[in-house]
Design a protein around this motif. Structure first.
Motif, short mmCIF file in Angstrom:
data_model
loop_
_atom_site.label_atom_id
_atom_site.label_comp_id
_atom_site.label_asym_id
_atom_site.label_seq_id
_atom_site.Cartn_x
_atom_site.Cartn_y
_atom_site.Cartn_z
N GLU A 166 6.99 -69.14 59.48
CA GLU A 166 7.48 -68.36 60.28
C GLU A 166 6.96 -67.88 61.28
N THR A 167 7.03 -67.91 62.62
CA THR A 167 6.39 -67.53 63.64
C THR A 167 7.12 -66.23 64.29
N LEU A 168 6.44 -65.01 64.51
CA LEU A 168 6.80 -64.01 65.35
C LEU A 168 6.22 -63.97 66.54
N MET A 169 6.88 -64.27 67.67
CA MET A 169 6.35 -64.05 68.88
C MET A 169 6.38 -62.68 69.68
N LYS A 170 5.58 -62.42 70.63
CA LYS A 170 5.66 -61.37 71.30
C LYS A 170 5.70 -60.11 70.56
N ASN A 171 4.58 -59.81 69.81
CA ASN A 171 4.40 -58.48 69.08
C ASN A 171 3.02 -57.90 69.14
N SER A 172 3.02 -56.72 68.97
CA SER A 172 1.77 -55.95 68.89
C SER A 172 1.63 -55.04 67.77
N LEU A 173 0.31 -55.18 67.30
CA LEU A 173 0.07 -54.27 66.17
C LEU A 173 -0.65 -52.68 66.80
N TRP A 174 -0.04 -51.82 66.05
CA TRP A 174 -0.72 -50.21 66.34
C TRP A 174 -0.91 -49.68 65.15
N LEU A 175 -1.80 -48.75 65.09
CA LEU A 175 -2.27 -47.88 63.96
C LEU A 175 -1.91 -46.37 64.34
N SER A 176 -1.21 -45.68 63.69
CA SER A 176 -0.66 -44.40 64.12
C SER A 176 -0.71 -43.45 62.71
N GLY A 177 -1.47 -42.71 62.57
CA GLY A 177 -1.74 -41.98 61.42
C GLY A 177 -2.50 -42.85 60.51
N GLU A 178 -1.91 -42.96 59.21
CA GLU A 178 -2.56 -44.05 58.67
C GLU A 178 -1.62 -45.10 58.04
N ASN A 179 -0.52 -45.05 59.18
CA ASN A 179 0.47 -46.23 58.97
C ASN A 179 0.26 -47.22 60.11
N TYR A 180 0.41 -48.53 59.62
CA TYR A 180 0.31 -49.90 60.87
C TYR A 180 1.77 -50.16 61.14
N PHE A 181 1.76 -50.18 62.53
CA PHE A 181 3.43 -50.74 62.78
C PHE A 181 3.19 -52.06 63.76
N LEU A 182 4.18 -52.84 63.52
CA LEU A 182 4.13 -54.02 64.34
C LEU A 182 5.29 -54.00 65.14
N LEU A 183 5.18 -53.84 66.36
CA LEU A 183 6.19 -53.74 67.39
C LEU A 183 6.66 -54.83 68.13
N MET A 184 8.03 -55.32 67.85
CA MET A 184 8.23 -56.42 68.63
C MET A 184 8.95 -56.30 70.02
N ASP A 185 8.44 -57.23 70.95
CA ASP A 185 8.81 -56.85 72.38
C ASP A 185 10.17 -57.65 72.75
N TYR A 186 10.79 -57.89 71.71
CA TYR A 186 12.32 -58.59 71.90
C TYR A 186 13.04 -58.11 71.04
N PRO A 187 14.53 -57.89 71.32
CA PRO A 187 15.52 -57.15 70.54
C PRO A 187 15.93 -57.78 69.40
N TYR A 188 15.36 -59.13 68.81
CA TYR A 188 16.00 -59.65 67.88
C TYR A 188 15.24 -60.29 66.87
N LEU A 189 15.43 -60.11 65.54
CA LEU A 189 14.76 -60.85 64.51
C LEU A 189 15.83 -61.50 63.49
N SER A 190 15.48 -62.71 63.18
CA SER A 190 16.33 -63.48 62.44
C SER A 190 16.65 -62.70 61.05
N LYS A 191 17.66 -63.32 60.13
CA LYS A 191 17.78 -62.69 58.80
C LYS A 191 16.52 -62.91 57.96
N ARG A 192 16.03 -64.10 58.08
CA ARG A 192 14.87 -64.55 57.37
C ARG A 192 13.80 -63.87 57.73
N GLN A 193 13.53 -63.45 58.64
CA GLN A 193 12.14 -62.77 59.59
C GLN A 193 12.24 -61.35 58.81
N LYS A 194 13.54 -60.69 58.90
CA LYS A 194 13.60 -59.58 58.28
C LYS A 194 13.46 -59.36 56.98
#
Length: 184
Positions: free
Chosen positions: A119-147
């Motif tokens: 399963e490939t996730l395209m166009k995303n970036s990884l961020w550290l905020s506080g002690e949590n990691y955030f994977l931000l998607m640059d497109y508005p859709y995730l499939s049910k399987r990806q979710k």
């Protein structure tokens, strides 16, 4: 009750408190879908038509009501039926999904799971905020399987661009582009 012609297309109707009582209307319960109130408003419009000399027949009407000293003001705007009335739409910002991971281990395990499931996730970036990691998607859709796969190790959110912007402003960028692919 007072009728004032503002221009060729607008009339201002002032209903005093006594007028509202005479017509059995109250501003709080004013509802055009109620048959009795609609008929009452039509009677008021007919009175306005007679006193102002303006004809509302074969015209589109827009009636706006505003509270005024215990009564209300009715602003009546009319236009020709041959013209299509303007329609305005409010654009809603697209929601951008992101995933919150509580630890780096959860993030790495999720990356390994995505890799093993092809399963490939395209166009995303990884961020550290506080002690949590955030994977931000640059497109508005995730499939049910990806979710489903992402939710096994993190919490998947779909919020407004403002939330994503807050993470980008307050967090530290770890990897831009395709961050999940770089982790594996």
């Amino acid at each position: 009750m007072d009728f004032r012609r503002l221009d060729d297309r607008k009339i201002l109707i002032t209903l005093e408190k006594q007028d509202m009582e005479d017509f059995s209307l109250s501003f709080q319960s004013l509802n055009i879908t109620d048959d009795r109130q609609r008929n009452t408003l039509l009677r008021i419009l007919q009175l306005a038509m007679q006193k102002s000399g303006v004809s509302f027949e074969d015209k589109f009407l827009t009636v706006e009501a505003l509270p005024y000293l215990g009564g209300c003001l009715l602003l009546v705007t009319f236009s020709e039926k041959t013209k299509k009335p303007k329609t305005y739409r409010v654009k809603r910002g697209k929601t951008l999904p992101y995933v919150k991971f509580l630890s780096v281990d959860d993030l790495l395990d999720c990356g390994a799971l995505l890799n093993s499931e092809d399963e490939t996730l395209m166009k995303n970036s990884l961020w550290l905020s506080g002690e949590n990691y955030f994977l931000l998607m640059d497109y508005p859709y995730l499939s049910k399987r990806q979710k489903l796969l992402l939710s096994q190790y993190g919490k998947v959110f779909e919020n407004s661009p403002a939330t994503v912007a807050r993470i980008r402003e307050s967090g530290k960028l770890i990897k831009n582009g395709n961050a999940m692919k770089a982790l594996i």
